[in-house]
Write a protein that holds these residues in place. Structure first.
Motif, PDB file in Angstrom:
ATOM      1  N   GLU A 144      53.199  33.774  42.370  1.00 33.50           N
ATOM      2  CA  GLU A 144      53.093  34.553  43.711  1.00 33.50           C
ATOM      3  C   GLU A 144      51.884  34.694  44.418  1.00 33.50           C
ATOM      4  O   GLU A 144      50.934  35.013  43.705  1.00 33.50           O
ATOM      5  N   ALA A 145      51.847  34.519  45.667  1.00 29.74           N
ATOM      6  CA  ALA A 145      50.695  34.828  46.319  1.00 29.74           C
ATOM      7  C   ALA A 145      50.066  36.105  46.229  1.00 29.74           C
ATOM      8  O   ALA A 145      51.024  37.258  46.395  1.00 29.74           O
ATOM      9  N   ASP A 146      48.760  36.305  46.315  1.00 30.46           N
ATOM     10  CA  ASP A 146      48.248  37.637  46.121  1.00 30.46           C
ATOM     11  C   ASP A 146      48.754  38.499  44.822  1.00 30.46           C
ATOM     12  O   ASP A 146      48.928  39.673  45.307  1.00 30.46           O
ATOM     13  N   ARG A 147      49.016  37.985  43.896  1.00 31.39           N
ATOM     14  CA  ARG A 147      49.596  38.779  42.719  1.00 31.39           C
ATOM     15  C   ARG A 147      48.745  38.254  41.448  1.00 31.39           C
ATOM     16  O   ARG A 147      48.554  37.000  41.096  1.00 31.39           O
ATOM     17  N   PHE A 148      48.375  39.078  40.529  1.00 29.14           N
ATOM     18  CA  PHE A 148      47.447  38.942  39.541  1.00 29.14           C
ATOM     19  C   PHE A 148      48.146  39.439  38.210  1.00 29.14           C
ATOM     20  O   PHE A 148      48.950  40.711  38.412  1.00 29.14           O
TER      21      PHE A 148
END
Length: 349
Positions: A144-148
């Protein structure tokens, strides 16, 4: 299909040649192959990043544990990241939003792995308090974008962060835009060569009776007991007390009854110092650091020049760009909590 049949045929021919030569007394000839790439693959030929088998996060293109283990392979390669970290922290302006130790640890990660991570700490009301450092070794970018997420030991489930909760700073990599690429990768082979030469030197030092010569005797006056005594003396020269001389007296012996034939005479053809110096220079070039700042002893009376001028040039060319990397954090910080760096005295005028 044709290529597969050719491979099978080549393999069968190779096995046939082995069978033909295994029973005869013909001389055995061999040669060394090409140097093997680091960790089984060329550092510069990776294709990018891919999702791990479960499809939750992207695997880094370079082994993060391998980069961390590489720090112990060489004295210069292992200490330069700490030196750069110290300079980054030296001129940091104290700030409640980012503790100096968090900045220093993130600077170390950025130099070693090519990326670093911060977590946004908020109060129960959702107001921003400060940034906390997250170890880059176990951080992964999720699909997912911008997720770590952060990997856990013993196969436990990763810690998943909310979107926008983690800030990532990374070096540019032209092959992928998910993880950063450390700048010193071109010097990895020199780091390993430097380590190999040191390990070889240690083995040679601990075993003075290495295969550096052939002890050849051709005299009928030497009996079996004499041969055993000579063999015993050679074997006892290993380890402590090595490099000892040996006296042999052969009555009525000829001029060439005993010969010492050098094979790998390291005492006269030692390339150890040259290999260490060349590989060290490659490592310093990969890190773009002057020898005077890396603790290298000068080989001439003049030294490396004015250390203050060298420090100024290094500050302008290396420290300031590294500071600018972390000044990007101000894009995520409130106006009253933005970070900054002081200027040294030599840079104020």
């Amino acid at each position: 299909m044709a290529r597969r049949n050719k491979r099978y045929k080549a393999k069968a021919d190779s096995q046939t040649r082995k069978k033909k030569t295994s029973g005869d007394n013909s001389p055995l000839l061999f040669s060394f192959g090409e140097p093997e790439p680091v960790l089984g693959g060329n550092w510069g030929d990776y294709l990018g990043t891919f999702l791990q088998p479960n499809g939750d996060y992207y695997e880094p293109p370079i082994s993060q544990k391998g980069l961390a283990s590489l720090l112990g392979a060489n004295a210069h390669h292992g200490t330069i990241p700490y030196f750069k970290r110290n300079l980054l922290r030296k001129w940091f302006t104290p700030n409640k939003a980012l503790r100096p130790e968090c900045l220093a640890n993130a600077g170390f990660d950025h130099s070693v792995f090519g990326h670093c991570y911060f977590k946004k700490i908020r109060n129960p009301f959702g107001h921003f308090l400060r940034l906390a450092h997250l170890p880059a070794l176990n951080m992964r970018r999720m699909k997912e974008a911008d997720r770590f997420c952060m990997l856990q030991p013993n196969g436990a489930d990763p810690i998943v962060f909310q979107p926008g909760e983690v800030v990532q700073l990374k070096e540019y990599d032209p092959t992928q835009q998910i993880y950063g690429r450390p700048q010193y990768l071109g010097g990895v082979q020199s780091v390993l060569l430097n380590e190999d030469s040191t390990l070889f030197r240690r083995k040679y030092y601990n075993n003075g009776a290495h295969m550096g010569y052939i002890f050849y005797t051709a005299d009928k006056n030497l009996g079996e007991k004499d041969k055993e005594r000579i063999q015993s003396q050679i074997e006892q020269s290993k380890g402590v007390g090595n490099f000892r001389s040996m006296f042999i007296n052969i009555p009525e012996g000829k001029e060439k009854s005993v010969q010492i034939i050098p094979v790998g005479d390291i005492a006269t053809k030692d390339e150890f110092a040259k290999i260490k110096d060349l590989s060290r220079n490659d490592i310093l070039s990969a890190w773009r650091i002057q020898p005077a700042l890396a603790g290298v002893m000068p080989e001439n009376n003049g030294g490396f020049g004015d250390i203050e001028k060298i420090t100024r040039v290094y500050y302008e060319n290396e420290v300031l760009p590294m500071q600018n990397v972390f000044l990007q954090l101000n894009e995520w910080l409130p106006k009253g909590k933005r970070i900054g760096f002081d200027k040294p005295e030599f840079a104020q005028n």
